[in-house]
Write a protein that holds these residues in place. Structure first.
Motif, PDB file in Angstrom:
ATOM      1  N   ARG A  68       0.837  -1.199   0.000  1.00 39.71           N
ATOM      2  CA  ARG A  68       0.000   0.000   0.000  1.00 39.71           C
ATOM      3  C   ARG A  68       0.875   1.253   0.000  1.00 39.71           C
ATOM      4  N   GLY A  69       0.465   2.228  -0.786  1.00 35.61           N
ATOM      5  CA  GLY A  69       1.163   3.502  -0.829  1.00 35.61           C
ATOM      6  C   GLY A  69       2.258   3.603  -1.857  1.00 35.61           C
ATOM      7  N   GLU A  70       2.731   2.487  -2.375  1.00 40.78           N
ATOM      8  CA  GLU A  70       3.783   2.529  -3.398  1.00 40.78           C
ATOM      9  C   GLU A  70       3.217   3.023  -4.725  1.00 40.78           C
ATOM     10  N   VAL A  71       4.053   3.719  -5.476  1.00 46.52           N
ATOM     11  CA  VAL A  71       3.714   4.099  -6.849  1.00 46.52           C
ATOM     12  C   VAL A  71       4.316   3.042  -7.766  1.00 46.52           C
ATOM     13  N   VAL A  72       3.469   2.363  -8.523  1.00 46.11           N
ATOM     14  CA  VAL A  72       3.938   1.229  -9.317  1.00 46.11           C
ATOM     15  C   VAL A  72       3.609   1.418 -10.796  1.00 46.11           C
ATOM     16  N   VAL A  73       4.450   0.823 -11.628  1.00 53.15           N
ATOM     17  CA  VAL A  73       4.208   0.735 -13.069  1.00 53.15           C
ATOM     18  C   VAL A  73       3.729  -0.673 -13.362  1.00 53.15           C
ATOM     19  N   PHE A  74       2.688  -0.784 -14.186  1.00 50.28           N
ATOM     20  CA  PHE A  74       2.150  -2.106 -14.514  1.00 50.28           C
ATOM     21  C   PHE A  74       1.660  -2.125 -15.960  1.00 50.28           C
ATOM     22  N   HIS A  75       1.663  -3.329 -16.533  1.00 51.89           N
ATOM     23  CA  HIS A  75       1.144  -3.511 -17.882  1.00 51.89           C
ATOM     24  C   HIS A  75      -0.376  -3.347 -17.865  1.00 51.89           C
ATOM     25  N   ASP A  76      -0.907  -2.845 -18.962  1.00 51.04           N
ATOM     26  CA  ASP A  76      -2.354  -2.677 -19.096  1.00 51.04           C
ATOM     27  C   ASP A  76      -3.042  -4.023 -18.840  1.00 51.04           C
ATOM     28  N   PRO A  77      -3.863  -4.115 -17.771  1.00 48.08           N
ATOM     29  CA  PRO A  77      -4.452  -5.422 -17.421  1.00 48.08           C
ATOM     30  C   PRO A  77      -5.476  -5.921 -18.434  1.00 48.08           C
ATOM     31  N   ASP A  78      -6.307  -4.985 -18.934  1.00 48.63           N
ATOM     32  CA  ASP A  78      -7.379  -5.416 -19.835  1.00 48.63           C
ATOM     33  C   ASP A  78      -7.959  -4.212 -20.571  1.00 48.63           C
ATOM     34  N   ARG A  79      -7.151  -3.658 -21.471  1.00 50.74           N
ATOM     35  CA  ARG A  79      -7.594  -2.573 -22.361  1.00 50.74           C
ATOM     36  C   ARG A  79      -7.996  -1.299 -21.613  1.00 50.74           C
ATOM     37  N   ASP A 126       1.867   0.648 -20.721  1.00 51.83           N
ATOM     38  CA  ASP A 126       2.065   0.614 -19.281  1.00 51.83           C
ATOM     39  C   ASP A 126       1.363   1.792 -18.627  1.00 51.83           C
ATOM     40  N   LEU A 127       0.985   1.612 -17.359  1.00 58.56           N
ATOM     41  CA  LEU A 127       0.347   2.662 -16.578  1.00 58.56           C
ATOM     42  C   LEU A 127       1.104   2.835 -15.267  1.00 58.56           C
ATOM     43  N   ILE A 128       0.885   3.976 -14.613  1.00 58.66           N
ATOM     44  CA  ILE A 128       1.499   4.235 -13.318  1.00 58.66           C
ATOM     45  C   ILE A 128       0.436   4.789 -12.377  1.00 58.66           C
ATOM     46  N   LYS A 129       0.280   4.158 -11.219  1.00 56.82           N
ATOM     47  CA  LYS A 129      -0.726   4.554 -10.234  1.00 56.82           C
ATOM     48  C   LYS A 129      -0.181   4.257  -8.836  1.00 56.82           C
ATOM     49  N   ARG A 130      -0.964   4.679  -7.818  1.00 55.44           N
ATOM     50  CA  ARG A 130      -0.601   4.395  -6.440  1.00 55.44           C
ATOM     51  C   ARG A 130      -1.398   3.184  -5.945  1.00 55.44           C
ATOM     52  N   MET A 184      -5.146   3.638  -7.647  1.00 49.99           N
ATOM     53  CA  MET A 184      -5.816   4.897  -7.947  1.00 49.99           C
ATOM     54  C   MET A 184      -4.770   5.962  -8.234  1.00 49.99           C
ATOM     55  N   GLY A 185      -5.142   6.937  -9.071  1.00 52.25           N
ATOM     56  CA  GLY A 185      -4.256   8.056  -9.336  1.00 52.25           C
ATOM     57  C   GLY A 185      -4.379   9.115  -8.257  1.00 52.25           C
ATOM     58  N   ASP A 186      -3.318   9.897  -8.060  1.00 57.63           N
ATOM     59  CA  ASP A 186      -3.359  10.966  -7.069  1.00 57.63           C
ATOM     60  C   ASP A 186      -4.239  12.125  -7.529  1.00 57.63           C
ATOM     61  N   HIS A 187      -4.368  12.319  -8.832  1.00 56.84           N
ATOM     62  CA  HIS A 187      -5.293  13.322  -9.379  1.00 56.84           C
ATOM     63  C   HIS A 187      -6.633  12.615  -9.591  1.00 56.84           C
ATOM     64  N   ARG A 188      -7.398  12.537  -8.514  1.00 57.70           N
ATOM     65  CA  ARG A 188      -8.571  11.664  -8.477  1.00 57.70           C
ATOM     66  C   ARG A 188      -9.615  12.001  -9.548  1.00 57.70           C
ATOM     67  N   GLN A 189      -9.753  13.268  -9.880  1.00 59.76           N
ATOM     68  CA  GLN A 189     -10.758  13.650 -10.871  1.00 59.76           C
ATOM     69  C   GLN A 189     -10.220  13.602 -12.307  1.00 59.76           C
ATOM     70  N   ALA A 190      -9.013  13.046 -12.477  1.00 60.70           N
ATOM     71  CA  ALA A 190      -8.444  12.945 -13.826  1.00 60.70           C
ATOM     72  C   ALA A 190      -7.716  11.629 -14.013  1.00 60.70           C
ATOM     73  N   SER A 191      -8.205  10.586 -13.346  1.00 60.36           N
ATOM     74  CA  SER A 191      -7.517   9.295 -13.411  1.00 60.36           C
ATOM     75  C   SER A 191      -8.489   8.177 -13.722  1.00 60.36           C
ATOM     76  N   SER A 192      -8.252   7.511 -14.841  1.00 61.19           N
ATOM     77  CA  SER A 192      -9.046   6.326 -15.192  1.00 61.19           C
ATOM     78  C   SER A 192      -8.343   5.112 -14.596  1.00 61.19           C
ATOM     79  N   ASP A 193      -8.673   4.804 -13.353  1.00 57.48           N
ATOM     80  CA  ASP A 193      -7.961   3.774 -12.613  1.00 57.48           C
ATOM     81  C   ASP A 193      -8.872   2.603 -12.278  1.00 57.48           C
ATOM     82  N   SER A 194      -8.591   1.907 -11.177  1.00 51.58           N
ATOM     83  CA  SER A 194      -9.379   0.720 -10.834  1.00 51.58           C
ATOM     84  C   SER A 194     -10.871   1.034 -10.725  1.00 51.58           C
TER      85      SER A 194
END
Length: 249
Positions: free
Chosen positions: A91-102, A132-136, A192-202
């Motif tokens: 929890r709390g780490e900023v990670v890079v990951f492959h696009d899970p599903d488009r 790739d994407l980057i999120k917290r 989730m992204g830190d810019h909550r109103q501009a992040s297409s995350d989980s």
């Protein structure tokens, strides 16, 4: 008496070879710098490729979804070694990951130049071809993550104090994707992204085959340093938000 081998004294000129007609020996010529240059370049490329594959890789930030922690155009260095030893995201780490599903299906793909492709292949530049994407990381396997209204965001029933959230944003968004309560399965993370109103995350990918979760096996590594531009150089530590023992169950 004939002198022994050591009584001749040390050789001063290295390996010798006979001249024409058995004349006095002469020193063997060393290779020129230009003859050795291709070998040195080859060694450097192999080392760069090994570093990219097993140790550290550069990634470029493509959007505003992690502001203000990361700005669009920043470059980060990602630790790829730790996962090789069985460590999983926390929890709390900023990670890079492959696009899970488009997740990036609406993002246009740019054709890379030959130089970009080569430098990306050896890890000296971020690859423009990788999706790739980057999120917290907010939740890990076994956690319950929930949002109601505009927040606060809760993990295992405990409200999070999130100073890293973009100024002016609320921790949660009061819309269909922003209202949720999920339990993260083992072997997955909720991001989730830190810019909550501009992040297409989980939150906004819960209709995919993983229900918005990211398989741990798709995680490339943890972003540890903002490396570029040099004026923004900084480390990316885990915030104190996630130090509370109350988050664990």
């Amino acid at each position: 008496m004939e002198p022994g081998p050591l009584e001749h004294g040390p050789l001063e000129h290295g390996p010798l070879e006979r001249g024409p007609g058995g004349s006095a020996p002469k020193p063997r010529k060393r290779r020129s710098f230009w003859a050795e240059l291709p070998i040195l370049v080859g060694i450097a490329l192999v080392l760069a490729l090994l570093i990219k594959t097993f140790l550290v890789q550069a990634f470029s930030i493509p959007s505003e979804s992690m502001q203000n922690t990361l700005q669009k155009g920043d470059r980060v260095l990602v630790d790829k070694l730790t996962p090789w030893f069985g460590s999983e995201p926390e929890r709390g780490e900023v990670v890079v990951f492959h696009d899970p599903d488009r997740w990036l299906k609406t993002v246009p793909t740019h054709e890379p130049t030959a130089a970009q492709t080569f430098l990306g292949w050896i890890g000296l530049m971020p690859s423009v071809e990788e999706k790739d994407l980057i999120k917290r990381v907010i939740g890990v396997g076994g956690d319950t993550v929930e949002c109601t209204g505009t927040g606060p965001l809760k993990v295992n029933g405990q409200a999070l104090d999130e100073p890293y959230v973009y100024e002016g944003n609320t921790p949660c968004t009061d819309d269909e994707g922003g209202r949720f309560k999920v339990r993260v399965p083992r072997g997955y993370i909720w991001v989730m992204g830190d810019h909550r109103q501009a992040s297409s995350d989980s939150r906004y990918n819960q209709s995919d085959r993983y229900h918005g979760m990211v398989p741990v096996g798709e995680v490339v590594g943890r972003a540890i340093v903002k490396a570029w531009p040099v004026t923004r150089w900084d480390t990316l530590p885990v915030p104190d938000t996630f130090d509370g023992a109350g988050l664990d169950r």
